[in-house]
Motif scaffolding. Structure first.
Motif, mmCIF file in Angstrom:
data_model
loop_
_atom_site.group_PDB
_atom_site.id
_atom_site.type_symbol
_atom_site.label_atom_id
_atom_site.label_comp_id
_atom_site.label_asym_id
_atom_site.label_seq_id
_atom_site.Cartn_x
_atom_site.Cartn_y
_atom_site.Cartn_z
ATOM 1 N N THR A 87 12.326 -23.923 14.021
ATOM 2 C CA THR A 87 13.394 -24.831 13.875
ATOM 3 C C THR A 87 13.751 -25.408 12.509
ATOM 4 O OG1 THR A 87 11.991 -26.717 14.127
ATOM 5 C CG2 THR A 87 12.800 -25.655 16.034
ATOM 6 N N CYS A 88 12.839 -24.920 11.351
ATOM 7 C CA CYS A 88 13.117 -25.420 10.114
ATOM 8 C C CYS A 88 13.955 -24.253 9.530
ATOM 9 C CB CYS A 88 11.744 -25.771 9.615
ATOM 10 S SG CYS A 88 12.134 -26.115 7.697
ATOM 11 N N GLY A 89 13.577 -23.349 9.364
ATOM 12 C CA GLY A 89 14.022 -21.783 8.757
ATOM 13 C C GLY A 89 13.624 -21.681 7.433
ATOM 14 N N ARG A 90 12.796 -22.463 6.594
ATOM 15 C CA ARG A 90 12.668 -22.524 5.257
ATOM 16 C C ARG A 90 11.069 -22.778 5.087
ATOM 17 N NH1 ARG A 90 15.992 -22.047 0.879
ATOM 18 N NH2 ARG A 90 14.848 -21.481 -0.890
ATOM 19 N N LEU A 155 11.192 -28.302 -3.985
ATOM 20 C CA LEU A 155 12.071 -29.406 -3.621
ATOM 21 C C LEU A 155 11.576 -30.088 -2.394
ATOM 22 C CD1 LEU A 155 15.422 -27.440 -4.288
ATOM 23 C CD2 LEU A 155 14.401 -28.924 -5.676
ATOM 24 N N PRO A 156 12.032 -31.384 -2.155
ATOM 25 C CA PRO A 156 11.565 -31.907 -0.851
ATOM 26 C C PRO A 156 11.815 -30.886 0.529
ATOM 27 C CG PRO A 156 13.030 -33.503 -2.023
ATOM 28 C CD PRO A 156 13.124 -31.791 -2.719
ATOM 29 N N PRO A 157 11.090 -30.902 1.301
ATOM 30 C CA PRO A 157 11.007 -29.992 2.592
ATOM 31 C C PRO A 157 12.357 -30.132 3.308
ATOM 32 C CG PRO A 157 8.709 -30.976 2.242
ATOM 33 C CD PRO A 157 9.641 -31.327 1.266
ATOM 34 N N LEU A 158 12.883 -29.112 3.919
ATOM 35 C CA LEU A 158 13.906 -29.509 5.007
ATOM 36 C C LEU A 158 13.709 -29.853 6.355
ATOM 37 C CD1 LEU A 158 16.011 -26.227 3.860
ATOM 38 C CD2 LEU A 158 16.453 -28.704 2.824
ATOM 39 N N SER A 159 12.365 -29.681 6.605
ATOM 40 C CA SER A 159 11.990 -30.159 7.921
ATOM 41 C C SER A 159 12.000 -31.513 8.301
ATOM 42 C CB SER A 159 10.422 -29.998 7.924
ATOM 43 O OG SER A 159 9.603 -30.536 7.189
#
Length: 202
Positions: A87-90, A155-159
């Protein structure tokens, strides 16, 4: 066929845990609060000289960022995990686990926190796996970018809170995971990581 939960746990901030999986088990790694990285590595239960390989996995996928449908391979080119949901993808599979020495070099810290390297080693110690055998981990939820000249930026996580990744074990495994200790990786906030293991009923 239905699945049953065989175990679940919360990994406290800046610590690590290990779990054993059977082939076919599904491991769900969850970011309960958002923007928290989990370093994950794995070893074959039958022969711990076989381990999760970032190089093989990236090579066979022909891409840096692996997600739903991709396979994570061992150093012997054997499938270890298949990513079933994401569900995050990165995530990142290029940077090594944070360590005492890394904290000193990058952050100027002197208190000697173990970092993910030390926490993974502590979790794996009962299996006879030492710190020198901890490989580059699958850095779940970690957000690493590269510019045109190849310069790396963490970079800050996208989660977001509740994001998860579901991995199916393709062989019996010893898996170690952390709630990452590196400030830069987690937007300078240390939070827990949740996980659960699901197995086919019966």
């Amino acid at each position: 066929m239905s699945r049953v939960e065989v175990c679940s746990a919360r990994i406290p901030p800046c610590s690590g845990r290990a779990v054993e999986l059977e082939a076919g088990d599904e491991l769900v790694v969850i970011d309960p609060m958002g923007q928290q990285v989990s370093d994950l590595t794995a070893f074959s239960r039958d022969d711990t000289a076989e381990y999760l390989s970032s190089g093989r996995s990236i090579d066979y996928a022909s891409k840096l960022w692996l997600s739903t449908g991709d396979t994570l391979y061992s150093n012997r080119s054997t499938p270890m995990f298949t990513i079933l949901e994401d569900t995050c993808g990165r995530h990142d599979f290029t940077l090594t686990p944070c360590s005492k020495k890394m904290f000193e070099i990058i952050y100027g810290e002197t208190e000697g926190r173990p970092g993910c390297e030390g926490n993974l080693a502590a979790a794996l110690a009962p299996y006879g796996i030492s710190v020198d055998r901890v490989p580059i981990a699958f850095n779940i939820f970690m957000h690493v970018a590269f510019d045109a000249e190849g310069k790396v930026a963490v970079l800050p996580p996208l989660s977001r809170a509740g994001d998860h990744i579901r991995l199916r074990a393709e062989m019996p495994l010893i898996v170690a995971m952390t709630a990452c200790s590196a400030g830069q990786s987690n937007n300078f906030s240390y939070k827990p990581i949740d996980y659960r293991v699901e197995r086919l009923a019966g």
